[in-house]
Structure formats: C-alpha cells, structure tokens
Design a protein around this motif. Structure first.
Motif, PDB file in Angstrom:
ATOM      1  N   UNK A 121     -45.230 -46.826   0.294  1.00 51.24           N
ATOM      2  CA  UNK A 121     -44.865 -46.946   1.713  1.00 51.24           C
ATOM      3  C   UNK A 121     -44.339 -48.335   1.998  1.00 51.24           C
ATOM      4  N   UNK A 122     -45.047 -49.348   1.462  1.00 53.82           N
ATOM      5  CA  UNK A 122     -44.671 -50.719   1.774  1.00 53.82           C
ATOM      6  C   UNK A 122     -43.280 -51.007   1.214  1.00 53.82           C
ATOM      7  N   UNK A 123     -42.986 -50.511   0.021  1.00 55.70           N
ATOM      8  CA  UNK A 123     -41.658 -50.732  -0.558  1.00 55.70           C
ATOM      9  C   UNK A 123     -40.602 -50.061   0.306  1.00 55.70           C
ATOM     10  N   UNK A 124     -40.884 -48.824   0.721  1.00 52.96           N
ATOM     11  CA  UNK A 124     -39.905 -48.106   1.542  1.00 52.96           C
ATOM     12  C   UNK A 124     -39.669 -48.832   2.861  1.00 52.96           C
ATOM     13  N   UNK A 125     -40.775 -49.251   3.505  1.00 57.58           N
ATOM     14  CA  UNK A 125     -40.624 -49.900   4.804  1.00 57.58           C
ATOM     15  C   UNK A 125     -39.948 -51.258   4.676  1.00 57.58           C
ATOM     16  N   UNK A 126     -40.227 -51.984   3.585  1.00 59.81           N
ATOM     17  CA  UNK A 126     -39.579 -53.290   3.476  1.00 59.81           C
ATOM     18  C   UNK A 126     -38.092 -53.119   3.197  1.00 59.81           C
ATOM     19  N   UNK A 127     -37.719 -52.060   2.453  1.00 58.44           N
ATOM     20  CA  UNK A 127     -36.282 -51.807   2.269  1.00 58.44           C
ATOM     21  C   UNK A 127     -35.628 -51.483   3.602  1.00 58.44           C
ATOM     22  N   UNK A 128     -36.358 -50.757   4.459  1.00 59.41           N
ATOM     23  CA  UNK A 128     -35.810 -50.446   5.783  1.00 59.41           C
ATOM     24  C   UNK A 128     -35.766 -51.687   6.665  1.00 59.41           C
ATOM     25  N   UNK A 129     -36.712 -52.601   6.446  1.00 62.92           N
ATOM     26  CA  UNK A 129     -36.715 -53.853   7.212  1.00 62.92           C
ATOM     27  C   UNK A 129     -35.468 -54.662   6.871  1.00 62.92           C
ATOM     28  N   UNK A 130     -34.909 -54.424   5.690  1.00 61.71           N
ATOM     29  CA  UNK A 130     -33.621 -55.042   5.365  1.00 61.71           C
ATOM     30  C   UNK A 130     -32.483 -54.248   5.998  1.00 61.71           C
ATOM     31  N   UNK A 131     -32.555 -52.914   5.892  1.00 63.35           N
ATOM     32  CA  UNK A 131     -31.406 -52.087   6.288  1.00 63.35           C
ATOM     33  C   UNK A 131     -31.145 -52.135   7.792  1.00 63.35           C
ATOM     34  N   UNK A 132     -32.187 -51.927   8.598  1.00 62.46           N
ATOM     35  CA  UNK A 132     -31.957 -51.786  10.046  1.00 62.46           C
ATOM     36  C   UNK A 132     -31.325 -53.045  10.646  1.00 62.46           C
ATOM     37  N   UNK A 133     -31.829 -54.261  10.339  1.00 64.32           N
ATOM     38  CA  UNK A 133     -31.109 -55.442  10.848  1.00 64.32           C
ATOM     39  C   UNK A 133     -29.678 -55.531  10.311  1.00 64.32           C
ATOM     40  N   UNK A 134     -29.462 -55.040   9.066  1.00 64.46           N
ATOM     41  CA  UNK A 134     -28.097 -55.092   8.531  1.00 64.46           C
ATOM     42  C   UNK A 134     -27.139 -54.290   9.397  1.00 64.46           C
ATOM     43  N   UNK A 135     -27.575 -53.084   9.829  1.00 70.00           N
ATOM     44  CA  UNK A 135     -26.700 -52.264  10.670  1.00 70.00           C
ATOM     45  C   UNK A 135     -26.297 -53.035  11.918  1.00 70.00           C
ATOM     46  N   UNK A 136     -27.322 -53.670  12.542  1.00 66.01           N
ATOM     47  CA  UNK A 136     -27.048 -54.375  13.792  1.00 66.01           C
ATOM     48  C   UNK A 136     -26.145 -55.577  13.533  1.00 66.01           C
ATOM     49  N   UNK A 137     -26.409 -56.270  12.421  1.00 66.64           N
ATOM     50  CA  UNK A 137     -25.625 -57.458  12.095  1.00 66.64           C
ATOM     51  C   UNK A 137     -24.162 -57.101  11.857  1.00 66.64           C
TER      52      UNK A 137
END
Lengths: 549, 103
Positions: free
Chosen positions: A125-141
């Motif tokens: 779970x932690x790996x999945x969520x940390x990958x998403x913690x990278x992805x979601x800001x990337x979309x906004x950026x």
C-alpha cells in the motif's frame, strides 16, 4: 510505532512544508521568496535525514511487520532525492516567478516527498500511495499556469496513461496480496520462499504459479510506465515535447527513479520463486527498451523529444540490473564479487540511476537556463548551434553531461554502463559449456547493450559537434537566472567528481546491496538467517518462517 | 442458497478489469476513458476485499480498498480540471483532437 515516525521524518518534513506553502499561497508574497522557503524545506528535511542516518543498523528495534524499512540503499537513495530537490528548486528560480509560485513549490516538495517515500516503503500500500504522491502533483504541475493547446494535450495524455498504469499496478498488487496473504514485503518474501522453494523444483522452473506470474507481468507493466520501458513509453516523447524543459526534466527523473526502486523492492527482492519468469520479462523488456529508445532517438530533431528517447534507452540499461537482481535473489550473490569491485545486479542499477539522474538534471538545467525571455524554449537541436561561442560555460557543462550519457570514460555514465554490463556478464549459465559458464540470455543482453551504447553515442555526439564545431546563428539571451546557472555548474562539478573518484560510491553500493540482498533473509521475528551458499544454477533456499496468521 | 465462492469474485474482478481496459482503448471521450480507469481500479478493489474476506488474511485488503477509493476521488478531481481546460482550448474533450504532438 515511534520508530516508523522517526524513519519517515524526512518525508514528513517535506510534505508538512508543502502544506504550509499551500496555506501561505493565500498571502501575497514576492514570488521569489517562495523559492527560498522551498530550499529551506529541503535543508530541514536533509537535517532530519542526517538524524535518521546517524543511527546504526543495531539501533533499530527489529520490527518485522513494520511498514517502513531503513537500510543503506534507502538512506543513499533519499540523499540523492534531496540533492536533486535542491537542484530543481534552484533551477526553477525564473520558471516559478509567477502568481502560482507557492503552489508550484508545494507540488514540487510533494513530488520529492513521494519519491523519498518509495525508498523507505516496505508495504504494497505504501509503495502504491507514494507512487501516487508523485503522480498527482505531476498532473497539476503539467497543467499549472500553461494555457496553450500543446501543453494541455501533454497534460491530458500523461494523465490518462498514468492513471491506467496505476490501476494496472494496483491489480497486480491485489493478486500478489492474494498469493501471499499480506502486504508486508518482508513477510511476502518469506511466505513465497517457503511455498515455492521447498516444493518440487519443477514448479519453480516453470516460473511459479499462474497467479503469481500474472501479478508479476502486471507489476512490470504498471512500473514499466513509470520508468518508460518500451511497450509503455508512448507518452514520453509527446509529453516532453509538449511541456516545458523544466517539467520534462522532472518527468525524466522522478517517476523513473521511483519506479525503478519500486521494481527492485517489489519484484526482484520480494518475488522469490518467480525468478525464472521475472528474469525473462526483465531481459526482454531491457533489450527492446534499449534498442527502441536509441534507434528512435537517432531520428529526432526536437531536443526534448530526443532526450525523451534517451531517457527511454537509459531505462533499458537500468532494467539489465533488475534482471540480474532476480537472478541474484535466486542464486545468492555470485555476481557481486565477479564484477571486481563494481556493484552488481541491483546495485549496478542504482549506480546507473544515480549517474543518469545527475547528467539529466544538468542537461535539462542547461535548457532551462538558455530559454529565451518570455518563456520561449529551446525547441530544435539546431538552436544550440555554436553555443560554445555565446555561452562557453554552459556549452562545456552540456558537453560533459552528454558525454556522461553517452558513456565516455571517465565520466560517471561510463562507470554505470560498465557496472551494468559487467553484472550481466558475471551471471553463470545453467549448463557450463561453450563460453566460460556465461548465461546465454544475459550474454546476448550485454552484447545488445554495448551495441546500443554505440548507437546512443551517435546522437549525443551530434549535439556536441553542433555546439562546438559550428558558428552560432543567433545569440540567445538566457533567461534562466543566476541560481539556475549555479545549479548547472554544481551538477557538472559533482559529475566530474564522481567520475574521477567513483570508488566510495562503489563501496557504498556494494555494502548496501549485501545488506538488503536476500543472502540473509529477514524472517518475521526479525532474526537473520543466512541462506546456504548457492551452487551453479540451482540452489536450495532454506528459509524458516515463523509466520503464522 | 449456495455459498458464493472466492473465484466468483475474482472472475467478476477480472471481467471489470477487461471491461475497463476495453473502455480505455475504444472510448474517445476523455471522461469515458476516465470511467474505464475507474473500472480497472474497482476490479482491483474487489480483488483486495475478496481476498481479505475469504482467506482469513486480516483487514489489510479492506484498508487498501478504502485508500484506493479516496485516491480515485482525488484523481477524478484533477481529471475534471484537466478536461475542462482541454475543453477551453479545443471546444471538445475528444482525445483524438489533441494531435499536435507527434513525430
């Protein structure tokens, strides 16, 4: 529990500062100030990391079910993340001087916090969520403050494909969870080792159960998108071209590093019993990724597109190390010493990642610095013609970075390639025969890799030749600002330093790998049980798990 | 009434996964593609919950499902913003109309 919080202190610090920046964006402050605050946040996180790494391995209470881990790989990886974070904050000096400056830095800090979190995660779970913690800001950026159709198209493409890859990865994780019955990576490893190593070796030779193989393929597909491996690479050239050089630099480094580390943690270190199929998938993926990236890179005239294909090709070299890592976790650490001091397998991959990140951040930094006033970017390779006459320092730095990517000794890129190829060649084959015991698949891969390095050198050196041998057509006014200049020079100096004195890095990685490699299998009770020495091709892995649930 | 076995859930999850993938591949509307992704995510969720329920593996799977639901909501928020801004430029959210980047 407190221990978990202590280990996560650097990431928490970054994320907390990011939240503060978002809150602070309500107040009007001169945009440039936010950059200084972001740099301070990185420094604070570095202090926390120094505190965490001041503990020795014995200081941590053995807690097998812990969702975070700390080993020298994770510490070293986090230092690398913080270094990159500082460079990226410096580079963004002019880029971020807009109304949305505070949000920009907050997103940047979130991305780096997610990148660091992948290194210490020990849970699916932690790996999945940390990958998403990278992805979601990337979309906004990608979307932030850019209104032209091209960058919107880039943001939409990246978003849809990235979300799909996350969903596929999650499906793979769900199957792995069903197979092992837990989300803790250490426990999964022990359960799989018990299930697949003690039973008849025919099943292991067939590559484990069908469920596990499907999980493995889905995990490779999901993370293959993050590292931009070839069948999943289609977004990269379009998105890099459509967005700014700065965002392209972020995309070339952060998801790739995080994806590679996640791949190492989840696949090569954890999926005991699936080495045969994992090794094959990684081998094939590495081969087509290198070849595809380099061949298509030759055809490009847009500089960011060319760098996108170059980043794809480099993902291929990194995957060689992942493939060897699978082999290592099956056979013990035979390839460690065989490569003569160079880190092997997973370590070689991480060394390659480090050298690649250093050269890539510098190269994109040059592009960011050289952007014309008014936000016009360097688009075409020809825009760099005769750069040595107009900006001698930038041209020299860019040449250094390009030489390192091409693998010219003694720059770090050369050491990375050497380590990766040497570790592929050190793998021994099943049947000792024709060529001194080498594994035929890995030998072919090493040959393909060397040929690819030669092809890749063509397009890097073409840019260097343009910069140094031709007369300038125009003299671009750089708009990057002094901090960006300093960041580029910093990474160039660091690159030279690492290239000339690589030994400390090798020693560090070798120590780190022998610490995390399954030569000692961590059992749930936290005791370390040495695995019997491996013999050629086949080995018996005796692991005693005290896991009963 | 016969008890529903684990493999029925896994089968439904697999069907959701395939439907989502097909939806991604065939829909040209950005929101439609997003719906396909949600199907895949929910297929994975169903797997987690079914494994957690049927194999006495503790609550891990159900906790993951909660995390994923929240995550999907966050992603949908960003997706709508991106789709809206795409619409402002292209007056459509047909993903095939974004065709300026190629080479």
């Amino acid at each position: 529990m407190t221990q978990t919080f202590t280990i996560l202190l650097p990431q928490t610090m970054l994320a907390a500062c990011a939240c503060l920046l978002i809150l602070g964006s309500a107040f009007s402050v001169r945009p440039r100030r936010w950059g200084g605050l972001a740099l301070a946040a990185v420094a604070a996180s570095a202090l926390c990391l120094a505190y965490v790494s001041s503990f020795s391995a014995d200081d941590w209470a053995p807690d097998a079910a812990s969702s975070v881990l700390v080993d020298s790989i994770s510490i070293g990886y986090q230092w690398m993340c913080l270094g990159l974070a500082a460079l990226f904050v410096l580079l963004s000096h002019e880029q971020a001087a807009t109304k949305t400056s505070a949000e920009f830095y907050a997103l940047l800090l979130f991305m780096f916090s997610g990148m660091m979190l992948v290194g210490s995660a020990n849970e699916l779970i932690l790996i999945f969520l940390s990958l998403e913690l990278i992805s979601v800001p990337t979309y906004v950026l990608l979307y932030l403050g850019r209104r032209d159709p091209r960058s919107q198209e880039a943001a939409l493409k990246y978003f849809l494909l990235s979300v799909l890859s996350a969903a596929v990865l999650l499906y793979g994780f769900s199957l792995l969870y069903g197979l092992a019955g837990t989300t803790n990576l250490d426990v999964i490893r022990n359960i799989l080792a018990e299930t697949y190593s003690k039973s008849d070796s025919a099943q292991v030779a067939a590559g484990g159960s069908v469920l596990g193989m499907v999980a493995l393929v889905l995990i490779f597909a999901g993370l293959g998108f993050k590292v931009a491996a070839v069948p999943f690479h289609f977004y990269a050239p379009d998105v890099y071209q459509g967005t700014s050089a700065y965002n392209a630099g972020l995309l070339a480094i952060i998801p790739k590093a995080a994806g590679l580390v996640a791949l190492i943690r989840v696949a090569s270190e954890t999926m005991v019993g699936f080495e045969t199929s994992g090794e094959r998938v990684a081998l094939i993926l590495a081969g087509i990724t290198m070849t595809g990236g380099n061949c298509l890179g030759l055809l490009q005239s847009n500089i960011r597109r060319m760098l996108a294909y170059s980043s794809i090709a480099h993902a291929g070299y990194m995957l060689i190390g992942v493939a060897v890592g699978f082999w290592d976790s099956w056979n013990g650490d035979l390839s460690l010493d065989a490569a003569g001091g160079l880190p092997g397998g997973v370590g070689a991959s991480l060394l390659y990642l480090f050298t690649y990140s250093l050269a890539t951040v510098g190269l994109f930094g040059v592009l960011v610095y050289l952007a014309r006033p008014g936000g016009r970017q360097i688009e075409h390779i020809d825009d760099l013609t005769g750069l040595v006459r107009t900006h001698p320092v930038m041209a020299t730095c860019a040449a250094l970075f390009l030489f390192s990517l091409a693998g010219v000794p003694p720059l770090p890129g050369f050491w990375g390639k050497l380590a990766v190829f040497a570790s592929a060649l050190s793998v021994r084959g099943e049947s000792p025969g024709l060529f001194v015991e080498m594994h035929s698949g890995f030998m072919i891969l090493a040959v393909v890799g060397v040929l690819n390095a030669a092809v890749g050198a063509v397009y890097y050196l073409r840019v260097v030749a343009l910069m140094f041998l031709n007369d300038p057509v125009s003299s671009p006014q750089p708009s990057g600002g002094k901090p960006a200049f300093a960041a580029v020079c910093c990474s160039a100096v660091l690159l030279m330093g690492v290239g000339i004195f690589p030994t400390p890095l090798f020693t560090y990685l070798n120590r780190g790998v022998s610490q995390i490699a399954p030569a000692t299998v961590r059992s749930p009770a936290g005791t370390l049980e040495p695995r019997p020495a491996a013999i050629h091709g086949h080995s018996v892995i005796a692991v005693q798990t005290q896991h009963d649930r | 009434m016969p008890a529903v076995e684990l493999d029925v859930y896994l089968f439904v999850a697999a069907v959701l996964f395939v439907c989502g993938a097909v939806c991604m591949a065939t829909k040209r509307n950005a929101i439609g593609v997003l719906m396909g992704v949600e199907l895949v995510l929910n297929g994975a969720n169903l797997n987690f919950v079914a494994f957690a329920r049927y194999t006495a593996l503790g609550l891990d799977g159900q906790v993951i499902a909660l995390f994923v639901i929240v995550l999907a909501a966050a992603e949908a928020a960003v997706a709508l913003a991106i789709a809206l801004s795409f619409y402002n430029n292209h007056l459509t959210i047909d993903v095939d109309r974004g065709n300026e980047l190629h080479g």
